[in-house]
Design an enzyme around this catalytic site. Structure first.
Site, PDB file in Angstrom:
ATOM      1  N   GLY A  31       1.037  -1.380   0.037  1.00 45.48           N
ATOM      2  CA  GLY A  31      -0.115   0.295   0.098  1.00 45.48           C
ATOM      3  C   GLY A  31       0.796   1.550  -0.154  1.00 45.48           C
ATOM      4  O   GLY A  31       1.797   1.522  -0.833  1.00 45.48           O
ATOM      5  N   VAL A  32       0.485   2.244   0.683  1.00 47.25           N
ATOM      6  CA  VAL A  32       1.117   3.146   0.755  1.00 47.25           C
ATOM      7  C   VAL A  32       2.225   2.968   1.102  1.00 47.25           C
ATOM      8  O   VAL A  32       3.449   4.154   0.664  1.00 47.25           O
ATOM      9  CB  VAL A  32       0.709   4.589   1.883  1.00 47.25           C
ATOM     10  CG1 VAL A  32       1.215   5.845   2.113  1.00 47.25           C
ATOM     11  CG2 VAL A  32      -0.854   4.875   1.074  1.00 47.25           C
ATOM     12  N   ASP A  33       3.057   2.888   2.038  1.00 49.17           N
ATOM     13  CA  ASP A  33       3.727   2.286   2.939  1.00 49.17           C
ATOM     14  C   ASP A  33       4.711   1.735   1.326  1.00 49.17           C
ATOM     15  O   ASP A  33       6.091   2.453   1.563  1.00 49.17           O
ATOM     16  CB  ASP A  33       3.760   0.806   4.136  1.00 49.17           C
ATOM     17  CG  ASP A  33       5.089   1.481   4.805  1.00 49.17           C
ATOM     18  OD1 ASP A  33       6.702   2.305   4.129  1.00 49.17           O
ATOM     19  OD2 ASP A  33       5.310   0.089   5.485  1.00 49.17           O
ATOM     20  N   SER A 121      -4.816   3.670   8.263  1.00 47.27           N
ATOM     21  CA  SER A 121      -6.171   2.320   8.020  1.00 47.27           C
ATOM     22  C   SER A 121      -7.026   2.211   7.237  1.00 47.27           C
ATOM     23  O   SER A 121      -8.191   0.766   8.067  1.00 47.27           O
ATOM     24  CB  SER A 121      -6.485   2.133   9.540  1.00 47.27           C
ATOM     25  OG  SER A 121      -4.904   2.001  10.949  1.00 47.27           O
ATOM     26  N   VAL A 124      -6.067  -2.094   3.849  1.00 43.90           N
ATOM     27  CA  VAL A 124      -5.477  -3.840   4.437  1.00 43.90           C
ATOM     28  C   VAL A 124      -6.510  -3.838   6.042  1.00 43.90           C
ATOM     29  O   VAL A 124      -6.600  -5.149   6.060  1.00 43.90           O
ATOM     30  CB  VAL A 124      -4.826  -4.374   4.291  1.00 43.90           C
ATOM     31  CG1 VAL A 124      -4.726  -4.687   2.368  1.00 43.90           C
ATOM     32  CG2 VAL A 124      -3.008  -3.900   3.918  1.00 43.90           C
ATOM     33  N   TYR A 125      -6.405  -2.712   6.451  1.00 34.96           N
ATOM     34  CA  TYR A 125      -6.677  -3.008   7.782  1.00 34.96           C
ATOM     35  C   TYR A 125      -8.158  -2.764   8.301  1.00 34.96           C
ATOM     36  O   TYR A 125      -7.850  -2.935   9.674  1.00 34.96           O
ATOM     37  CB  TYR A 125      -5.628  -1.963   8.322  1.00 34.96           C
ATOM     38  CG  TYR A 125      -4.138  -2.548   8.822  1.00 34.96           C
ATOM     39  CD1 TYR A 125      -3.550  -2.701   7.794  1.00 34.96           C
ATOM     40  CD2 TYR A 125      -3.418  -1.176   9.932  1.00 34.96           C
ATOM     41  CE1 TYR A 125      -1.862  -2.963   8.433  1.00 34.96           C
ATOM     42  CE2 TYR A 125      -1.746  -1.581   9.994  1.00 34.96           C
ATOM     43  CZ  TYR A 125      -1.787  -2.639   9.434  1.00 34.96           C
ATOM     44  OH  TYR A 125      -0.288  -2.905   9.512  1.00 34.96           O
TER      45      TYR A 125
END
Length: 172
Positions: A31-33, A121, A124-125
């Site tokens: 994702g963003v990370d 969040s 996927v969270y």
């Protein structure tokens, strides 16, 4: 403080600080990370390793935030925060609010005037994007008096389905 949202790619935002929806290891992920780590290059990973060695030996806790340089990103800093994962039973909105509050406090500490946030969040969270938008905007507004150096907050959302929730929260 000016608060706005738009659809875009957070890795290309020209702001002082971008917020990374990180995992606790600070070593990159999806994702963003993952996108921020890829765009920033190896310097970001090296700074994250140093941050872990110096302060966060067990990893960055949920709701906490920490700053590093931004490598090849157009921003000056990356502020890493770990959002709560609903799939792991982390359902307290105060944990989510802490991500936004602590990120702004860290932005103020480093002297950032403009900050870009993703929908922490909401991927996927497992958090509902409407809930994330409400918590995010409310927390930013409530934190604004405590972080006078931060003049602009941008919520940079990947898709229109999430953007609509942030636009409602900002207008609301």
């Amino acid at each position: 403080m000016q608060i706005r949202g738009h659809q875009g790619d957070i890795t290309t935002e020209r702001v002082d600080a971008v917020v990374n929806a990180a995992n606790s290891t600070l070593m990159g992920g999806g994702g963003v990370d993952g996108a921020l780590h890829r765009a920033a290059g190896p310097d970001l990973l090296e700074e994250c390793r140093r941050l872990r060695a110096a302060r966060w030996h067990e990893g960055l806790p949920v709701g906490e935030a920490a700053a590093t340089g931004a490598g090849r990103l157009p921003a000056r800093w990356v502020i890493h925060t770990v959002g709560p994962n609903r799939h792991l039973g982390q359902t307290d909105p105060d944990l989510l609010a802490s991500c936004f509050r602590r990120s702004l406090e860290v932005a103020h500490e480093v002297g950032a005037r403009s900050v870009a946030f993703p929908a922490i969040s909401a991927g996927v969270y497992g958090w509902d994007p409407a809930v994330v938008a409400g918590v995010a905007v409310e927390t930013v507004r409530a934190t604004a008096p405590d972080v006078p150096s931060v003049e602009e907050v941008r919520f940079v959302l990947f898709g229109p389905d999430v953007l609509v929730h942030f636009e409602r929260a900002i207008a609301g």
